[in-house]
Design an enzyme around this catalytic site. Structure first.
Site, PDB file in Angstrom:
ATOM      1  N   ALA A  31     127.857   8.409  67.708  1.00  0.00           N
ATOM      2  CA  ALA A  31     126.967   7.238  67.728  1.00  0.00           C
ATOM      3  C   ALA A  31     127.571   6.099  68.539  1.00  0.00           C
ATOM      4  O   ALA A  31     126.876   5.161  68.924  1.00  0.00           O
ATOM      5  CB  ALA A  31     126.681   6.772  66.309  1.00  0.00           C
ATOM      6  N   ILE A 131     116.273  23.193  62.012  1.00  0.00           N
ATOM      7  CA  ILE A 131     116.130  23.769  63.365  1.00  0.00           C
ATOM      8  C   ILE A 131     115.747  22.673  64.356  1.00  0.00           C
ATOM      9  O   ILE A 131     114.793  21.946  64.132  1.00  0.00           O
ATOM     10  CB  ILE A 131     115.001  24.831  63.412  1.00  0.00           C
ATOM     11  CG1 ILE A 131     115.194  25.881  62.332  1.00  0.00           C
ATOM     12  CG2 ILE A 131     114.913  25.471  64.782  1.00  0.00           C
ATOM     13  CD1 ILE A 131     114.008  26.830  62.209  1.00  0.00           C
ATOM     14  N   ASP A 196     101.867  22.770  53.399  1.00  0.00           N
ATOM     15  CA  ASP A 196     103.101  22.333  54.064  1.00  0.00           C
ATOM     16  C   ASP A 196     103.169  22.925  55.484  1.00  0.00           C
ATOM     17  O   ASP A 196     103.449  22.209  56.454  1.00  0.00           O
ATOM     18  CB  ASP A 196     104.311  22.769  53.229  1.00  0.00           C
ATOM     19  CG  ASP A 196     105.621  22.394  53.874  1.00  0.00           C
ATOM     20  OD1 ASP A 196     105.981  21.204  53.837  1.00  0.00           O
ATOM     21  OD2 ASP A 196     106.279  23.285  54.450  1.00  0.00           O
ATOM     22  N   LYS A 200     103.011  21.022  59.300  1.00  0.00           N
ATOM     23  CA  LYS A 200     103.992  21.264  60.377  1.00  0.00           C
ATOM     24  C   LYS A 200     103.307  21.739  61.662  1.00  0.00           C
ATOM     25  O   LYS A 200     103.699  21.316  62.751  1.00  0.00           O
ATOM     26  CB  LYS A 200     105.042  22.262  59.889  1.00  0.00           C
ATOM     27  CG  LYS A 200     105.925  21.654  58.791  1.00  0.00           C
ATOM     28  CD  LYS A 200     106.723  22.715  58.067  1.00  0.00           C
ATOM     29  CE  LYS A 200     107.637  22.091  57.021  1.00  0.00           C
ATOM     30  NZ  LYS A 200     108.202  23.092  56.110  1.00  0.00           N
TER      31      LYS A 200
HETATM   32  N1  HSE Z   1     109.015  22.969  51.142  1.00  0.00           N
HETATM   33  C1  HSE Z   1     109.390  23.028  52.508  1.00  0.00           C
HETATM   34  C2  HSE Z   1     109.645  24.481  52.890  1.00  0.00           C
HETATM   35  C3  HSE Z   1     110.603  22.193  52.726  1.00  0.00           C
HETATM   36  O1  HSE Z   1     109.812  25.288  51.979  1.00  0.00           O
HETATM   37  O2  HSE Z   1     109.671  24.804  54.069  1.00  0.00           O
HETATM   38  C4  HSE Z   1     110.997  22.022  54.158  1.00  0.00           C
HETATM   39  O3  HSE Z   1     110.009  21.365  54.894  1.00  0.00           O
END
Ligand code: HSE
Length: 411
Positions: A31, A131, A196, A200
């Site tokens: 940093a 990642i 989830d 993403k």
């Molecule tokens: N609950 C999410 C997963 C956590 O299992 O991928 C990481 O984003």
């Protein structure tokens, strides 16, 4: 010395504090100066911790402190995370978050707020846990027209599917293990019902194609209806079943969906097991690139968050290019027009008659013989056709019981 604050001392927030302490020397070097946690917001107290004195229950202690230049949001959920992040940006603080729900819902707005205040808003940990995917997509692959992204984006469900299919573990035990390991969301329905992974793929699609994609624009199916018979059926076809998030361009619009899909064992993604995620990006210059690593968990996720903190610390007076624009209601195409080959499983008292009717309705189908199939079970693979076409062709068979209907993805 750069002073930061952490909002939320749960799995990820405590991991961020731990990584900052454990790797202090390296982080200072990278940093350019030491990074010090000045405040941690949490409703709980942690008297046993060596940094117990940093805790506060008052957000004002953070937003009104001009010494704090960077705020890390690891609370999760939409509210008050959204209000806190927005207030921090408006107060002149750059923000790092691991909160994919927040970025998928408000990413365009928060990126614009950061830009208007000459600050940075970064969220590498929101996709793929540890990642590196967003920065490579935005910077290292910048020369490409990206045409497709597909991947295993949820560590919890991938862990569960691996344990269920390799060890015969039942759904609830596999989920309990994923929760104990800190992989699952506070409400694990978000994992197993696909929300989830949906958030993403929305973030990846927004970044890759430049316009915000909202979760409610994306058709989403989870893994709750999968059965051992589906797995044996996939196995007979030389495939595995993975929860896949996929987006690709058609003209200036997107096909985008999340669903459990069969993928051939020869695919690189077929070997992505346990909590690991694998994300394939297809570009017109590079071809296919696959990113692989731990998609959830305390320290892998903290690794990505702290990297963003270091990047923001190096760019306190300048902006990083990460940005996308507003979305549009008709930007994502109707999922029913996208073509796939399908695996259909039926239960019937008259298998012979059903086979004839399926041939009549669907044309070139191949029957799948799989271990443990009941005498009343018929499974077939269809040619490529859209869900709309499939539904209309199956309409005359409304009197039969379709127990499972899965897409095959050639990845
Ligand atoms: N609950 C999410 C997963 C956590 O299992 O991928 C990481 O984003």
């Amino acid at each position: 010395m750069i002073r930061i604050a952490i909002l939320g001392h749960g799995v990820v927030g405590s991991g961020v504090a731990e990584v900052l302490r454990q790797n202090k020397e390296t982080i200072t070097h990278k940093a350019g100066e030491p990074i010090e946690v000045k405040r941690i917001l949490d409703l709980r107290t942690f008297p046993e911790l060596p940094y117990a004195d940093l805790f506060t229950t008052s957000f004002d202690d953070i937003v009104n402190d001009p010494e704090i230049r960077i705020v890390v949001e690891t609370m999760g959920g939409l509210h008050p995370a959204y209000e806190f992040v927005k207030a921090c940006l408006q107060a002149g603080k750059s923000v790092v978050t691991s909160n994919k729900e927040l970025v998928a819902a408000y990413g365009d707005e928060l990126l614009a707020t950061a830009r208007d205040n000459n600050l940075n808003f970064m969220f590498e940990a929101s996709v793929g846990g540890g990642i590196p995917i967003l920065r490579p997509l935005d910077q290292c692959l910048a020369a490409n027209e990206v045409c497709e992204i597909a991947g295993i984006l949820n560590g919890t469900t991938n862990f569960m599917l691996t344990r269920m299919f390799q060890d015969g573990m039942d759904f609830d035990t596999a989920l309990a293990q994923a929760q104990a390991l800190g992989y699952a969301e506070r409400n694990p329905a978000a994992d197993v019902e696909g929300h989830d992974a949906c958030r993403k793929i929305c973030i990846l699609a927004s970044l890759a194609f430049g316009k915000h994609v909202f979760p409610d624009q994306v058709h989403t199916e989870g893994i709750t209806n999968l059965t051992p018979a589906d797995v044996r059926c996939a196995d007979a076809l030389g495939c595995v079943i993975k929860l896949i998030g996929r987006v690709h361009l058609q003209g200036d619009k997107l096909h985008c969906l999340v669903a459990p899909m069969l993928i051939p064992r020869s695919s690189l993604l077929a070997d992505v097991n346990d909590v690991f995620n694998g994300i394939m990006v297809r570009g017109n210059a590079i071809g296919d690139v696959v990113f692989y690593g731990r998609g959830a968990g305390k320290l892998p996720t903290a690794s990505a968050v702290v990297a963003d903190v270091i990047d923001e610390a190096r760019h306190l007076e300048s902006r990083k290019p990460l940005f996308w624009g507003a979305g549009a209601p008709d930007y994502v195409l109707d999922p029913k027009i996208e073509e796939y080959a399908w695996v259909l499983r039926f239960e019937t008292a008259d298998a012979r008659s059903l086979r004839n009717r399926l041939h009549e309705a669907l044309g070139e189908i191949s029957e799948i013989t799989y271990t443990g199939a009941a005498e009343t079970g018929v499974a077939v693979r269809t040619p490529r056709l859209s869900e709309a076409a499939l539904q209309s062709k199956l309409a005359p068979l409304a009197d039969t019981t379709l127990v499972s209907c899965l897409r095959i993805a050639e990845l």
